[in-house]
Motif scaffolding. Structure first.
Motif, PDB file in Angstrom:
ATOM      1  N   MET A   1      13.602 -30.012  64.640  1.00 26.99           N
ATOM      2  CA  MET A   1      12.605 -30.943  65.168  1.00 26.99           C
ATOM      3  C   MET A   1      11.866 -31.637  64.023  1.00 26.99           C
ATOM      4  N   LYS A   2      11.560 -30.897  62.971  1.00 30.74           N
ATOM      5  CA  LYS A   2      10.892 -31.501  61.809  1.00 30.74           C
ATOM      6  C   LYS A   2      11.798 -32.537  61.145  1.00 30.74           C
ATOM      7  N   GLU A   3      13.081 -32.229  61.060  1.00 30.17           N
ATOM      8  CA  GLU A   3      14.032 -33.179  60.476  1.00 30.17           C
ATOM      9  C   GLU A   3      14.139 -34.433  61.336  1.00 30.17           C
ATOM     10  N   GLN A   4      14.167 -34.266  62.646  1.00 22.23           N
ATOM     11  CA  GLN A   4      14.220 -35.419  63.540  1.00 22.23           C
ATOM     12  C   GLN A   4      13.021 -36.333  63.328  1.00 22.23           C
ATOM     13  N   LEU A   5      11.857 -35.733  63.248  1.00 22.74           N
ATOM     14  CA  LEU A   5      10.630 -36.509  63.075  1.00 22.74           C
ATOM     15  C   LEU A   5      10.622 -37.236  61.734  1.00 22.74           C
ATOM     16  N   HIS A   6      11.188 -36.605  60.723  1.00 22.49           N
ATOM     17  CA  HIS A   6      11.239 -37.217  59.384  1.00 22.49           C
ATOM     18  C   HIS A   6      12.291 -38.309  59.301  1.00 22.49           C
ATOM     19  N   ASN A   7      13.423 -38.113  59.962  1.00 26.49           N
ATOM     20  CA  ASN A   7      14.559 -39.028  59.805  1.00 26.49           C
ATOM     21  C   ASN A   7      14.559 -40.207  60.779  1.00 26.49           C
ATOM     22  N   CYS A   8      13.889 -40.050  61.911  1.00 35.09           N
ATOM     23  CA  CYS A   8      13.983 -41.069  62.964  1.00 35.09           C
ATOM     24  C   CYS A   8      12.615 -41.688  63.224  1.00 35.09           C
ATOM     25  N   LYS A   9      12.433 -42.894  62.758  1.00 36.53           N
ATOM     26  CA  LYS A   9      11.161 -43.604  62.931  1.00 36.53           C
ATOM     27  C   LYS A   9      10.851 -43.852  64.406  1.00 36.53           C
ATOM     28  N   ALA A  10      11.890 -44.032  65.222  1.00 37.50           N
ATOM     29  CA  ALA A  10      11.695 -44.359  66.635  1.00 37.50           C
ATOM     30  C   ALA A  10      10.972 -43.251  67.397  1.00 37.50           C
ATOM     31  N   ILE A  11      11.061 -42.000  66.921  1.00 38.66           N
ATOM     32  CA  ILE A  11      10.356 -40.906  67.596  1.00 38.66           C
ATOM     33  C   ILE A  11       8.851 -41.144  67.528  1.00 38.66           C
ATOM     34  N   SER A  12       8.367 -41.534  66.336  1.00 41.54           N
ATOM     35  CA  SER A  12       6.931 -41.813  66.175  1.00 41.54           C
ATOM     36  C   SER A  12       6.510 -43.071  66.913  1.00 41.54           C
ATOM     37  N   GLU A  13       7.459 -43.938  67.226  1.00 42.71           N
ATOM     38  CA  GLU A  13       7.133 -45.171  67.961  1.00 42.71           C
ATOM     39  C   GLU A  13       7.034 -44.917  69.468  1.00 42.71           C
ATOM     40  N   ASN A  14       7.578 -43.786  69.921  1.00 39.30           N
ATOM     41  CA  ASN A  14       7.581 -43.501  71.354  1.00 39.30           C
ATOM     42  C   ASN A  14       6.765 -42.270  71.742  1.00 39.30           C
ATOM     43  N   LEU A  15       6.434 -41.456  70.766  1.00 36.16           N
ATOM     44  CA  LEU A  15       5.574 -40.295  70.980  1.00 36.16           C
ATOM     45  C   LEU A  15       4.588 -40.222  69.811  1.00 36.16           C
ATOM     46  N   SER A  16       3.444 -39.644  70.054  1.00 33.48           N
ATOM     47  CA  SER A  16       2.426 -39.551  69.001  1.00 33.48           C
ATOM     48  C   SER A  16       2.886 -38.614  67.901  1.00 33.48           C
ATOM     49  N   ARG A  17       2.998 -39.142  66.698  1.00 33.92           N
ATOM     50  CA  ARG A  17       3.437 -38.322  65.568  1.00 33.92           C
ATOM     51  C   ARG A  17       2.440 -37.198  65.286  1.00 33.92           C
ATOM     52  N   ARG A  18       1.145 -37.529  65.370  1.00 34.08           N
ATOM     53  CA  ARG A  18       0.122 -36.523  65.088  1.00 34.08           C
ATOM     54  C   ARG A  18       0.227 -35.365  66.074  1.00 34.08           C
ATOM     55  N   GLU A  19       0.406 -35.679  67.374  1.00 37.63           N
ATOM     56  CA  GLU A  19       0.506 -34.626  68.377  1.00 37.63           C
ATOM     57  C   GLU A  19       1.778 -33.806  68.198  1.00 37.63           C
TER      58      GLU A  19
ATOM     59  N   ILE B   1      10.345 -30.920  74.919  1.00 33.60           N
ATOM     60  CA  ILE B   1      10.012 -31.834  73.818  1.00 33.60           C
ATOM     61  C   ILE B   1      11.228 -32.049  72.926  1.00 33.60           C
ATOM     62  N   PHE B   2      11.948 -30.972  72.637  1.00 35.36           N
ATOM     63  CA  PHE B   2      13.145 -31.078  71.799  1.00 35.36           C
ATOM     64  C   PHE B   2      14.186 -31.983  72.445  1.00 35.36           C
ATOM     65  N   THR B   3      14.281 -31.920  73.766  1.00 36.20           N
ATOM     66  CA  THR B   3      15.207 -32.814  74.470  1.00 36.20           C
ATOM     67  C   THR B   3      14.819 -34.273  74.258  1.00 36.20           C
ATOM     68  N   LEU B   4      13.514 -34.584  74.387  1.00 39.01           N
ATOM     69  CA  LEU B   4      13.062 -35.970  74.218  1.00 39.01           C
ATOM     70  C   LEU B   4      13.293 -36.458  72.797  1.00 39.01           C
ATOM     71  N   THR B   5      12.935 -35.654  71.807  1.00 45.31           N
ATOM     72  CA  THR B   5      13.139 -36.092  70.410  1.00 45.31           C
ATOM     73  C   THR B   5      14.627 -36.251  70.107  1.00 45.31           C
ATOM     74  N   SER B   6      15.455 -35.389  70.701  1.00 47.22           N
ATOM     75  CA  SER B   6      16.906 -35.480  70.466  1.00 47.22           C
ATOM     76  C   SER B   6      17.490 -36.726  71.113  1.00 47.22           C
ATOM     77  N   VAL B   7      17.014 -37.063  72.324  1.00 47.82           N
ATOM     78  CA  VAL B   7      17.488 -38.261  73.019  1.00 47.82           C
ATOM     79  C   VAL B   7      17.118 -39.515  72.223  1.00 47.82           C
ATOM     80  N   ILE B   8      15.873 -39.581  71.772  1.00 45.65           N
ATOM     81  CA  ILE B   8      15.434 -40.754  71.003  1.00 45.65           C
ATOM     82  C   ILE B   8      16.271 -40.901  69.743  1.00 45.65           C
ATOM     83  N   GLU B   9      16.434 -39.816  68.997  1.00 47.20           N
ATOM     84  CA  GLU B   9      17.208 -39.874  67.753  1.00 47.20           C
ATOM     85  C   GLU B   9      18.667 -40.265  68.023  1.00 47.20           C
ATOM     86  N   ASP B  10      19.255 -39.676  69.039  1.00 46.78           N
ATOM     87  CA  ASP B  10      20.659 -39.922  69.349  1.00 46.78           C
ATOM     88  C   ASP B  10      20.913 -41.394  69.659  1.00 46.78           C
TER      89      ASP B  10
END
Length: 576
Positions: free
Chosen positions: A510-528, A547-556
């Motif tokens: 999940m940390k790698e997804q947040l670091h590698n995929c900018k779109a996750i922060s554009e669709n969910l609050s990065r701080r939260e 939550i992991f499902t949502l971050t994985s879908v966005i990244e994919d």
């Protein structure tokens, strides 16, 4: 996998799924008759289609092309058992059973934040919403008409169930139980017909054993299977399933599953694109094991749906109006209790949608239900939400391995049981009556979800005690009044406290997804997200999986790759 097509000079017809009305002639004859009815005049016969859908047991999508007029009609069954998706833009319309197929043709993929909020609340978005903007789930009992000459597309829901009236309320529980047993046994027989072998997924609850009892009643041979998770959480469930299998006199196989690696989580992500969360990847092992043992050409049956239609699912609280119903549903009426550990305030912060907007959207959705009675609106939400949205996607996941069905979604059985009074369903009284008619020994085995034997007599006694308590509850009681008033000021509700250990690979991913995929922060609050990940031990495993499902879908879908690929052989199972 059941698909069939044929054509004549007038029609080209394709069906995916099955129709179980064998007394109406061959499948070709039934579909040809339906096509002639639908294209018989300038106006399509809506009432005739409604009557056909309400009298046709099956799980299907039908595509009909009328060659002379170049018009297409697409119809799904009254429960939308085979999820179908639609996207319209720039004068084009795309329909597919696979949402990924549609998204691969879309230039810019956007996500629906309100769907994200509802997904985190309930584990599914409501109504036609999907996780993606402008891609919608086709509703149950829908008709889609496409004119290839003009390009016009017309969508219409032909029928929506209304649960206000109970046609069989004047009948005794015994009479209703006899009718239900007959209809349920017939549903089991029809679904098993033509199968090379029937394999029943057997748990320790009532629903799967009811399916087994229906098969046994018809003298249909079948095998039973159960799965034990890596942490042995379901040990009691599996032990009870073994007792049920012995009572039914059938072969029983227990699959002991290992903690699932990342490759299985990635498989779930690819086949359902987030519609089923990736927190139960060990099921990939289960279905693979069944397929290896029994072969792919089997009919896999379960008790899916019984927990909704067979029980009294009116709310346990009394809501006087729509506002109270929505507020109570958000706080107490979720279907995954573990998923409900995150307050709406936190979901609002995570999705960056005001809490009031989330609540208003739910009120609007509930207001559109056809029921007038508040408690029956909740029943509608149960069935059109969890069952037809979430459970159907679960069955559809199974169909990537085996043809999966359940007798509880027979339209004949459903219409009868949903017209039985809720008072007869309370404490599973009616359920146990019709189960004992099908196979009494299984109705007398303790079921795992209650840790206690629940015979018909015990259920009756509990019901009578409940009626007495409800009558006493209405008596004037000054002590109770003072307690209620003081509770408002002295007792503050608190969220459940968890101390969960999540797979280290999942948190790292999940940390790698947040670091590698900018779109996750554009669709969910990065701080939260960072706060939740850093304090993950305070969140239940089911919620972390959502939550992991949502971050994985966005990244994919935004990057075309997945960080899960770095953990293909690493344990990532969150179950238990």
């Amino acid at each position: 996998y059941p698909t069939h097509c044929f054509q004549s000079d007038e029609f080209f017809i394709y069906i995916e799924g099955k129709i179980y009305e064998e007394d109406r002639g061959t499948l070709d004859e039934q579909l040809n008759q339906l096509a002639h009815t639908m294209f018989s005049g300038k106006e399509y016969p809506k009432q005739a289609l409604k009557e056909w859908l309400l009298s046709t047991d099956g799980e299907f999508i039908i595509f009909m092309l009328h060659k002379p007029s170049r018009c297409i009609m697409i119809i799904d069954d009254v429960f939308s058992r085979l999820p179908l998706f639609i996207h319209q833009s720039d004068g084009k319309v795309m329909l597919s059973r696979d949402i990924r197929f549609i998204l691969n043709q879309v230039e810019i993929i956007e996500f629906d934040r309100m769907s994200f909020a509802q997904y985190l609340l309930f584990s599914f978005p409501l109504g036609p919403r999907t996780l993606f903007k402008n891609v919608y789930r086709v509703q149950p009992a829908s008709l889609i008409r496409i004119d290839l000459n003009s390009g016009a597309v017309h969508k219409e829901v032909v029928h929506t169930f209304n649960f206000d009236s109970k046609e069989h309320k004047s009948k005794s529980a015994n009479e209703n139980a006899r009718q239900l047993a007959r209809l349920f046994a017939e549903s089991c027989r029809r679904r098993a017909k033509g199968a090379s072998q029937v394999v029943l997924s057997l748990s320790g609850g009532l629903d799967s054993r009811a399916t087994g009892a229906g098969l046994k009643y018809n003298n249909i041979p079948f095998a039973a299977t159960s799965w034990l998770d890596p942490k042995k959480v379901s040990r009691l469930d599996v032990n009870t399933a073994q007792q049920v299998a012995q009572a039914l006199g059938v072969e029983w196989t227990k699959f002991e599953l290992d903690q699932a690696p990342g490759r299985d989580a990635l498989k779930l992500l690819k086949i359902k694109s987030g519609a089923v969360f990736v927190g139960i990847p060990h099921l990939v092992q289960y279905f693979t094991g069944i397929k290896q043992k029994y072969g792919p050409d089997i009919t896999y049956m379960s008790g899916n749906g019984g927990d909704r239609v067979g029980r009294d699912i009116t709310p346990r609280w009394k809501a006087k109006n729509l506002d109270q119903l929505v507020n109570c549903t958000v706080t107490m009426g979720r279907f995954l209790p573990q998923a409900g550990t995150l307050p709406v305030d936190e979901i609002a912060a995570l999705t960056e949608i005001p809490k009031s907007k989330i609540i208003d959207e739910l009120k609007h959705h509930f207001a559109e239900y056809p029921e007038k009675q508040i408690d029956q609106k909740f029943v509608h939400y149960n069935l059109y939400g969890q069952s037809m949205k979430w459970h159907n996607h679960g069955d559809d996941r199974n169909r990537f391995f085996l043809w999966s069905t359940t007798p509880f979604w027979s339209v004949h059985f459903f219409r009868y049981i949903m017209n039985c009074p809720d008072s007869q369903k309370r404490n599973k009284r009616l359920y146990l009556k019709f189960l004992s008619i099908l196979h009494r020994p299984t109705s007398e085995i303790a079921y795992a979800d209650n840790r206690a034997t629940q015979s018909e007599q015990i259920a009756k006694n509990k019901y009578l005690a409940w009626q007495w308590l409800m009558a006493a509850y209405k008596w004037p009681n000054p002590i109770r009044f003072l307690y209620r008033q003081s509770k408002k000021f002295l007792i503050k509700p608190s969220q459940p406290q968890y101390s969960c250990v999540h797979p280290p690979a999942l948190i790292k991913c999940m940390k790698e997804q947040l670091h590698n995929c900018k779109a996750i922060s554009e669709n969910l609050s990065r701080r939260e997200l960072e706060r939740i990940i850093d304090n993950c031990s305070g969140y239940h495993s089911v919620f972390m999986a959502l939550i992991f499902t949502l971050t994985s879908v966005i990244e994919d879908f935004k990057t075309g790759k997945s960080s899960i690929e770095n953990y293909l052989d690493t344990k990532m199972d969150t179950y238990g």
